[in-house]
Enzyme design. Sequence first.
Site, PDB file in Angstrom:
ATOM      1  N   PHE A   1      17.578  28.336   8.124  1.00 17.87           N
ATOM      2  CA  PHE A   1      18.968  27.867   8.114  1.00 17.87           C
ATOM      3  C   PHE A   1      19.970  29.006   8.025  1.00 17.87           C
ATOM      4  O   PHE A   1      21.131  28.854   8.409  1.00 17.87           O
ATOM      5  CB  PHE A   1      19.195  26.883   6.944  1.00 17.87           C
ATOM      6  CG  PHE A   1      19.418  27.549   5.615  1.00 17.87           C
ATOM      7  CD1 PHE A   1      20.683  28.040   5.270  1.00 17.87           C
ATOM      8  CD2 PHE A   1      18.390  27.713   4.701  1.00 17.87           C
ATOM      9  CE1 PHE A   1      20.902  28.668   4.048  1.00 17.87           C
ATOM     10  CE2 PHE A   1      18.591  28.347   3.492  1.00 17.87           C
ATOM     11  CZ  PHE A   1      19.857  28.828   3.169  1.00 17.87           C
TER      12      PHE A   1
ATOM     13  N   LYS B   1      12.708  25.740  17.703  1.00 15.63           N
ATOM     14  CA  LYS B   1      12.880  24.706  16.669  1.00 15.63           C
ATOM     15  C   LYS B   1      13.768  25.304  15.582  1.00 15.63           C
ATOM     16  O   LYS B   1      13.309  26.034  14.702  1.00 15.63           O
ATOM     17  CB  LYS B   1      11.500  24.320  16.096  1.00 15.63           C
ATOM     18  CG  LYS B   1      11.387  22.909  15.532  1.00 15.63           C
ATOM     19  CD  LYS B   1      12.192  22.605  14.325  1.00 15.63           C
ATOM     20  CE  LYS B   1      11.811  23.319  13.070  1.00 15.63           C
ATOM     21  NZ  LYS B   1      12.855  23.129  12.005  1.00 15.63           N
TER      22      LYS B   1
ATOM     23  N   GLU C   1      16.700  22.287  10.500  1.00 15.49           N
ATOM     24  CA  GLU C   1      17.307  20.952  10.538  1.00 15.49           C
ATOM     25  C   GLU C   1      18.585  20.881   9.700  1.00 15.49           C
ATOM     26  O   GLU C   1      19.312  19.903   9.752  1.00 15.49           O
ATOM     27  CB  GLU C   1      16.296  19.898  10.072  1.00 15.49           C
ATOM     28  CG  GLU C   1      15.829  20.030   8.620  1.00 15.49           C
ATOM     29  CD  GLU C   1      14.680  21.037   8.443  1.00 15.49           C
ATOM     30  OE1 GLU C   1      14.664  22.053   9.138  1.00 15.49           O
ATOM     31  OE2 GLU C   1      13.828  20.778   7.570  1.00 15.49           O
TER      32      GLU C   1
ATOM     33  N   SER D   1      10.833  30.996   4.650  1.00 15.27           N
ATOM     34  CA  SER D   1      10.378  31.390   3.319  1.00 15.27           C
ATOM     35  C   SER D   1       8.903  31.808   3.367  1.00 15.27           C
ATOM     36  O   SER D   1       8.159  31.421   4.280  1.00 15.27           O
ATOM     37  CB  SER D   1      10.576  30.228   2.352  1.00 15.27           C
ATOM     38  OG  SER D   1       9.863  29.107   2.837  1.00 15.27           O
TER      39      SER D   1
ATOM     40  N   CYS E   1      18.275  37.238   4.084  1.00 19.34           N
ATOM     41  CA  CYS E   1      16.962  37.798   3.748  1.00 19.34           C
ATOM     42  C   CYS E   1      17.076  39.267   3.392  1.00 19.34           C
ATOM     43  O   CYS E   1      16.163  39.843   2.821  1.00 19.34           O
ATOM     44  CB  CYS E   1      15.999  37.615   4.905  1.00 19.34           C
ATOM     45  SG  CYS E   1      16.544  38.507   6.348  1.00 19.34           S
TER      46      CYS E   1
ATOM     47  N   GLU F   1      12.654  34.694  -5.335  1.00 15.12           N
ATOM     48  CA  GLU F   1      13.752  34.804  -4.377  1.00 15.12           C
ATOM     49  C   GLU F   1      14.687  33.618  -4.642  1.00 15.12           C
ATOM     50  O   GLU F   1      14.330  32.458  -4.388  1.00 15.12           O
ATOM     51  CB  GLU F   1      13.240  34.733  -2.938  1.00 15.12           C
ATOM     52  CG  GLU F   1      14.366  34.914  -1.930  1.00 15.12           C
ATOM     53  CD  GLU F   1      13.933  34.685  -0.483  1.00 15.12           C
ATOM     54  OE1 GLU F   1      13.060  33.833  -0.237  1.00 15.12           O
ATOM     55  OE2 GLU F   1      14.496  35.353   0.396  1.00 15.12           O
TER      56      GLU F   1
HETATM   57  P1  NAD Z   1      12.189  27.450   5.190  1.00 23.18           P
HETATM   58  O1  NAD Z   1      10.894  28.151   5.067  1.00 23.18           O
HETATM   59  O2  NAD Z   1      12.454  26.291   4.311  1.00 23.18           O
HETATM   60  O3  NAD Z   1      12.357  26.889   6.702  1.00 23.18           O
HETATM   61  C1  NAD Z   1      12.169  27.734   7.812  1.00 23.18           C
HETATM   62  C2  NAD Z   1      11.713  26.871   8.984  1.00 23.18           C
HETATM   63  O4  NAD Z   1      10.457  26.271   8.667  1.00 23.18           O
HETATM   64  C3  NAD Z   1      12.673  25.731   9.314  1.00 23.18           C
HETATM   65  O5  NAD Z   1      12.759  25.617  10.708  1.00 23.18           O
HETATM   66  C4  NAD Z   1      12.004  24.515   8.668  1.00 23.18           C
HETATM   67  O6  NAD Z   1      12.282  23.322   9.368  1.00 23.18           O
HETATM   68  C5  NAD Z   1      10.539  24.843   8.739  1.00 23.18           C
HETATM   69  N1  NAD Z   1       9.755  24.335   7.609  1.00 23.18           N
HETATM   70  C6  NAD Z   1      10.204  24.081   6.345  1.00 23.18           C
HETATM   71  N2  NAD Z   1       9.175  23.664   5.573  1.00 23.18           N
HETATM   72  C7  NAD Z   1       8.067  23.647   6.354  1.00 23.18           C
HETATM   73  C8  NAD Z   1       6.702  23.310   6.122  1.00 23.18           C
HETATM   74  N3  NAD Z   1       6.274  22.891   4.935  1.00 23.18           N
HETATM   75  N4  NAD Z   1       5.840  23.409   7.159  1.00 23.18           N
HETATM   76  C9  NAD Z   1       6.247  23.826   8.377  1.00 23.18           C
HETATM   77  N5  NAD Z   1       7.540  24.163   8.639  1.00 23.18           N
HETATM   78  C10 NAD Z   1       8.437  24.069   7.651  1.00 23.18           C
HETATM   79  O7  NAD Z   1      13.327  28.558   5.076  1.00 23.18           O
HETATM   80  P2  NAD Z   1      14.898  28.323   4.983  1.00 23.18           P
HETATM   81  O8  NAD Z   1      15.217  27.775   3.644  1.00 23.18           O
HETATM   82  O9  NAD Z   1      15.382  27.616   6.190  1.00 23.18           O
HETATM   83  O10 NAD Z   1      15.413  29.835   5.096  1.00 23.18           O
HETATM   84  C11 NAD Z   1      15.502  30.702   4.003  1.00 23.18           C
HETATM   85  C12 NAD Z   1      14.265  31.562   3.886  1.00 23.18           C
HETATM   86  O11 NAD Z   1      14.076  32.306   5.100  1.00 23.18           O
HETATM   87  C13 NAD Z   1      14.386  32.605   2.790  1.00 23.18           C
HETATM   88  O12 NAD Z   1      13.151  32.696   2.133  1.00 23.18           O
HETATM   89  C14 NAD Z   1      14.697  33.880   3.547  1.00 23.18           C
HETATM   90  O13 NAD Z   1      14.329  35.074   2.897  1.00 23.18           O
HETATM   91  C15 NAD Z   1      13.887  33.680   4.778  1.00 23.18           C
HETATM   92  N6  NAD Z   1      14.377  34.522   5.862  1.00 23.18           N
HETATM   93  C16 NAD Z   1      13.630  35.620   6.171  1.00 23.18           C
HETATM   94  C17 NAD Z   1      14.069  36.475   7.161  1.00 23.18           C
HETATM   95  C18 NAD Z   1      13.274  37.691   7.509  1.00 23.18           C
HETATM   96  O14 NAD Z   1      13.624  38.355   8.460  1.00 23.18           O
HETATM   97  N7  NAD Z   1      12.213  38.022   6.797  1.00 23.18           N
HETATM   98  C19 NAD Z   1      15.252  36.196   7.848  1.00 23.18           C
HETATM   99  C20 NAD Z   1      15.983  35.062   7.509  1.00 23.18           C
HETATM  100  C21 NAD Z   1      15.517  34.233   6.504  1.00 23.18           C
END
Ligand code: NAD
Length: 535
Positions: A188, A212, A215, A265, A320, A420
């Site tokens: 997000f 994808k 959401e 994450s 991040c 985090e």
């Molecule tokens: P998230 O892991 O909740 O979601 C990321 C994606 O995975 C979304 O598209 C979501 O729909 C999907 N998703 C969520 N739960 C899932 C599951 N159980 N199984 C399969 N898919 C699933 O992350 P977020 O809250 O959207 O974003 C924040 C996180 O992203 C933070 O931890 C941040 O550090 C990380 N991030 C990392 C980088 C990097 O370059 N390392 C960059 C941006 C964000």
Amino acid sequence: MSATGGPARQTPPPGPQAAAPAVAEASAVAAAGPVAAGDATRIGHFVDGKRIDGTSGRHGDVFDPATGRRTGRVALADAADVAGAVEAAERAARSWRDASLARRTAVLFAFRELVHARRDRLAEVITAEHGKVFADAAGEVQRGLEVIEYACGVASALRGSFSENVSTEVDSYSLRQPLGVVAVISPFNFPVMVPLWFVPVAVACGNAVVLKPSEKDPSAALLLAEWFAEAGLPDGVLNVVNGDAEAVDALLDHPGVRAVSFVGSTPVARHVHRRGTLAGKRVQALGGAKNHLVVLPDADLDLAADAAVNAGFGSAGERCMAISALVAVAPIADALVAKIVDRMAGLRTGDGRRGGDLGPLVTAAHAERVRSYVAAGVAAGAVPVVDGRDVVPDGEPGGFWLGPTLFDHVTPDMSIYTDEIFGPVLGVVRVDSYDEAVALVNANPYGNGAAIFTNDGGAARRFQHEVEVGMVGINVPIPVPMAYYSFGGWKASLFGDLHAHGEDGVRFFTRGKVVTSRWLDPRHGGVNLGFPTQT
Ligand code: NAD
């Protein structure tokens, strides 16, 4: 009181990595706060060049984080919706792989012009669904544009090598070819930049993509897909499927998907890497982070204080590469904290359309989680020098507010240090020496970025050599590489080998082939069953 009117949770939460599915978050908000039902925009998918609704019957709510009002109903794809998108991509990939480099590049250039001309519109959409302030959203669009510009030069990145006469009258040369259909799954916090880390490079390399997005803020990805089509990208080369974990798992299981670029994450990244790899796909899964900023006693403390505030609270800490742990090496901690507090007094938290410094958090549930971390920090004995729970926002009371929060005397056993938090919460850890500072950073399971502030070139050089992270800043707090370098962390911040964009991106979205060729010659070599060697 919490942002949604209820009391903040008293127990330490599991952290953003254990985020509940968006549907559960949405219903938590619906139960807790006012939701303007019935007038929300429908947000579907973009498949084979058209917006479609999908057939799953599942939906999630999208909110304006600055008002707390529901603004959209996003379709949540099931396996059948995903299969439809992958099939469209498979059809498109067959001819797109044969499109000349000149044609692909022309589409990329046209897309770059459209995004550049409409960058404010894109930034507005980011602010409306993510909440970050407009200037920050515009910065995100700019970083995405830089990757499109890099992809415009793909012809040079795809150049192979040629060796004449490797054996008598035999030549050898290398090619890189597209994989076919690839999936991009994004978080997000960068609804434009992260999709653009991958999609332009994948498309320029001749692949078809199923994107994808999160959401929580799905609308920007649909605009990008429409603008790519307007730029001349054939139908089906870029498809957007909205959804949650169900859609992600369907992409991971679909045999037509050859590679997956994931950002999110750490627990989900680990899951995506494992499941995708088991299914035989190439996977790069970028995960969460806990980034440290080390300040040595000889540093310019004003520069360091500016950096700590900018990198700790920009985008409300939902980056991040945000700095969440400030490591002050004795004896400068008191002076540094005082300078940071001075600067924090001038920060304005509010509706991102009104031009403040930081906006709301993305959802009510996430705001509650971050607030409960603040409570956990207080309970654990850290000193809340500035408590963001007291903020008076420049925005509607229903927004998901939390002001910038500064903790001093944080110790490595506290949940505000270990987890985090992904909010505007900066913790100061006091250490006695450079060695203690580096040991702290290297003991952390995450390894995305780390920065050092010092005027000692030797210390900086030692730090860049010793620190176990993928991206290092020297007197630069957020060392995000330019598009022609590659972005990625180490340890629990990245699963897989190759990083995003730059040379790694081109390698990820292509596979190598080496050709050994001999053209007919009047002389014939004769029969020889021995293993070929140079002659
Ligand atoms: P998230 O892991 O909740 O979601 C990321 C994606 O995975 C979304 O598209 C979501 O729909 C999907 N998703 C969520 N739960 C899932 C599951 N159980 N199984 C399969 N898919 C699933 O992350 P977020 O809250 O959207 O974003 C924040 C996180 O992203 C933070 O931890 C941040 O550090 C990380 N991030 C990392 C980088 C990097 O370059 N390392 C960059 C941006 C964000």
